[in-house]
Write a protein that holds these residues in place. Sequence first.
Motif, PDB file in Angstrom:
ATOM      1  N   UNK A 131       0.817  -1.209   0.000  1.00 33.56           N
ATOM      2  CA  UNK A 131       0.000   0.000   0.000  1.00 33.56           C
ATOM      3  C   UNK A 131       0.852   1.262   0.000  1.00 33.56           C
ATOM      4  N   UNK A 132       2.078   1.161   0.591  1.00 31.44           N
ATOM      5  CA  UNK A 132       2.906   2.360   0.708  1.00 31.44           C
ATOM      6  C   UNK A 132       3.835   2.555  -0.477  1.00 31.44           C
ATOM      7  N   UNK A 133       3.993   1.541  -1.310  1.00 25.28           N
ATOM      8  CA  UNK A 133       4.945   1.674  -2.408  1.00 25.28           C
ATOM      9  C   UNK A 133       4.313   2.412  -3.577  1.00 25.28           C
ATOM     10  N   UNK A 134       5.227   2.898  -4.440  1.00 30.26           N
ATOM     11  CA  UNK A 134       4.767   3.623  -5.639  1.00 30.26           C
ATOM     12  C   UNK A 134       4.568   2.635  -6.775  1.00 30.26           C
ATOM     13  N   UNK A 135       3.435   2.729  -7.456  1.00 30.17           N
ATOM     14  CA  UNK A 135       3.085   1.796  -8.519  1.00 30.17           C
ATOM     15  C   UNK A 135       3.040   2.559  -9.841  1.00 30.17           C
ATOM     16  N   UNK A 136       3.709   2.005 -10.836  1.00 29.09           N
ATOM     17  CA  UNK A 136       3.662   2.599 -12.182  1.00 29.09           C
ATOM     18  C   UNK A 136       2.564   1.897 -12.979  1.00 29.09           C
ATOM     19  N   UNK A 137       1.650   2.676 -13.453  1.00 28.83           N
ATOM     20  CA  UNK A 137       0.491   2.116 -14.157  1.00 28.83           C
ATOM     21  C   UNK A 137       0.778   2.014 -15.644  1.00 28.83           C
ATOM     22  N   UNK A 138       0.450   0.844 -16.199  1.00 29.59           N
ATOM     23  CA  UNK A 138       0.527   0.623 -17.644  1.00 29.59           C
ATOM     24  C   UNK A 138      -0.690  -0.180 -18.069  1.00 29.59           C
ATOM     25  N   UNK A 139      -1.117   0.055 -19.270  1.00 25.56           N
ATOM     26  CA  UNK A 139      -2.291  -0.651 -19.776  1.00 25.56           C
ATOM     27  C   UNK A 139      -1.988  -2.139 -19.915  1.00 25.56           C
ATOM     28  N   UNK A 140      -2.945  -2.961 -19.527  1.00 22.01           N
ATOM     29  CA  UNK A 140      -2.808  -4.404 -19.645  1.00 22.01           C
ATOM     30  C   UNK A 140      -2.291  -5.074 -18.394  1.00 22.01           C
ATOM     31  N   UNK A 141      -2.053  -4.323 -17.325  1.00 21.61           N
ATOM     32  CA  UNK A 141      -1.580  -4.957 -16.084  1.00 21.61           C
ATOM     33  C   UNK A 141      -2.654  -5.880 -15.512  1.00 21.61           C
ATOM     34  N   UNK A 143      -7.358  -6.141 -15.194  1.00 20.35           N
ATOM     35  CA  UNK A 143      -8.646  -5.551 -15.597  1.00 20.35           C
ATOM     36  C   UNK A 143      -8.979  -4.333 -14.740  1.00 20.35           C
ATOM     37  N   UNK A 144      -8.606  -4.355 -13.440  1.00 19.69           N
ATOM     38  CA  UNK A 144      -8.863  -3.203 -12.575  1.00 19.69           C
ATOM     39  C   UNK A 144      -8.081  -1.989 -13.054  1.00 19.69           C
ATOM     40  N   UNK A 145      -6.808  -2.192 -13.421  1.00 18.26           N
ATOM     41  CA  UNK A 145      -5.981  -1.081 -13.902  1.00 18.26           C
ATOM     42  C   UNK A 145      -6.536  -0.546 -15.210  1.00 18.26           C
ATOM     43  N   UNK A 146      -6.941  -1.451 -16.119  1.00 21.95           N
ATOM     44  CA  UNK A 146      -7.475  -0.993 -17.409  1.00 21.95           C
ATOM     45  C   UNK A 146      -8.749  -0.169 -17.210  1.00 21.95           C
ATOM     46  N   UNK A 147      -9.644  -0.587 -16.302  1.00 25.01           N
ATOM     47  CA  UNK A 147     -10.877   0.167 -16.055  1.00 25.01           C
ATOM     48  C   UNK A 147     -10.564   1.554 -15.487  1.00 25.01           C
ATOM     49  N   UNK A 148      -9.542   1.608 -14.581  1.00 27.57           N
ATOM     50  CA  UNK A 148      -9.215   2.909 -13.994  1.00 27.57           C
ATOM     51  C   UNK A 148      -8.595   3.826 -15.042  1.00 27.57           C
ATOM     52  N   UNK A 149      -7.718   3.301 -15.902  1.00 28.40           N
ATOM     53  CA  UNK A 149      -7.088   4.150 -16.921  1.00 28.40           C
ATOM     54  C   UNK A 149      -8.128   4.675 -17.921  1.00 28.40           C
ATOM     55  N   UNK A 184      -6.285   9.304  -3.429  1.00 27.00           N
ATOM     56  CA  UNK A 184      -7.487  10.166  -3.457  1.00 27.00           C
ATOM     57  C   UNK A 184      -7.522  11.081  -4.672  1.00 27.00           C
ATOM     58  N   UNK A 185      -6.532  10.914  -5.587  1.00 26.84           N
ATOM     59  CA  UNK A 185      -6.553  11.690  -6.815  1.00 26.84           C
ATOM     60  C   UNK A 185      -5.760  12.990  -6.733  1.00 26.84           C
ATOM     61  N   UNK A 220     -10.163   0.326  -4.289  1.00 23.90           N
ATOM     62  CA  UNK A 220      -9.486  -0.493  -3.275  1.00 23.90           C
ATOM     63  C   UNK A 220      -8.858  -1.761  -3.866  1.00 23.90           C
ATOM     64  N   UNK A 221      -9.321  -2.180  -5.003  1.00 25.50           N
ATOM     65  CA  UNK A 221      -8.777  -3.399  -5.610  1.00 25.50           C
ATOM     66  C   UNK A 221      -7.352  -3.194  -6.151  1.00 25.50           C
ATOM     67  N   UNK A 222      -6.925  -1.924  -6.284  1.00 23.86           N
ATOM     68  CA  UNK A 222      -5.577  -1.630  -6.767  1.00 23.86           C
ATOM     69  C   UNK A 222      -4.662  -1.333  -5.577  1.00 23.86           C
TER      70      UNK A 222
END
Length: 238
Positions: A131-141, A143-149, A184-185, A220-222
Motif C-alpha cells: 500500500x505504501x509503495x509507488x506503482x507505475x500504471x501501464x495498460x494491460x496490467x 482488468x482493474x488497472x485498465x478500467x481505472x485508466x 485520493x486523486x 481499493x482493488x488496486x
Amino acid sequence: MQETFFRNTEEGRGICQRHAKIRETCLVDSLASLGIAREDIHRIARAQCAVPGLCDQPEPEPEPEPEPEPEPEPEIVPEPEPEPQPEPEPTPQPEVTEPEPQVDATESDTSTEQVSENTAETAETAEEESLSQQVELTAGQSSDVDRYLTELSRHLGRYYEYPRRARRLGQEGAPVVVFEFSRDGTLVNHSLHASSSHALLDDAALDMLKDAEPLPEVPDSMKGQTFTYTLPINFNLR
C-alpha cells in the motif's frame, strides 16, 4: 777386536793394512829363521789370512733383517640391524550413538503457533508495504488497472484544449507528460517527459493536468499508495 773396529773407518783400514804388512814381514822372518821353507811359509800365511781378523779381509756385511710383515687389520663386521617390531593393531572403539533429543509436544505446538503468527505478521507487513509503495500504471496490467485508466482518460479529456495560436500557426505534435498522484486523486508531481517541439503544445499538456485535479480516486482493488502514469497527448489539426 781392535782390527775389526779399525776396519770400519777409512783411517782404521789404513792402520790395519800397515799392521798386516808388518805382521807378515815379522812372520816370514821368524819362520825363515827357523829354517822353514818358503812354500810352507806361504801356506801358513794363506791359512792365517783365512782366519778372520788376522788379515785385511773385508768382513761380510750382515744380512738385513727381514721387515716384519704388517699385521692384518681386523675385519669389522657391521652389527645386524634389529628387525622392526610389528605395530600393535588398534583396538576398535565401540561406536557411541547419541540419543536424539525428544521434542516435547507442548513445545512443538508452541513453535507451530509462533510460525503461524510470524507468517500472518509477514503477510500484513507485505500488504502494508504494497500500500505504501509507488506503482507505475501501464495498460494491460490487470482488468482493474485498465478500467481505472479508461476512467482517467475520460476525466482528462474534459480539460483538453487545443491552443488557438497553435492552430493559427498550424502547429501539431504529441507531448508526453508523466505525473504522480495519490489514491485520493491528489496530483503529487507532474513534468514533461518528451517535448512536441512546440512550446505552446507542451504548456497546454501540463496545464490540462493542473486543471483536471483532483483525478479520479483509485479503487481499493488496486494496491499501492501513490501511482505514476506516462501519457502522450495528441494535438492534431486533422
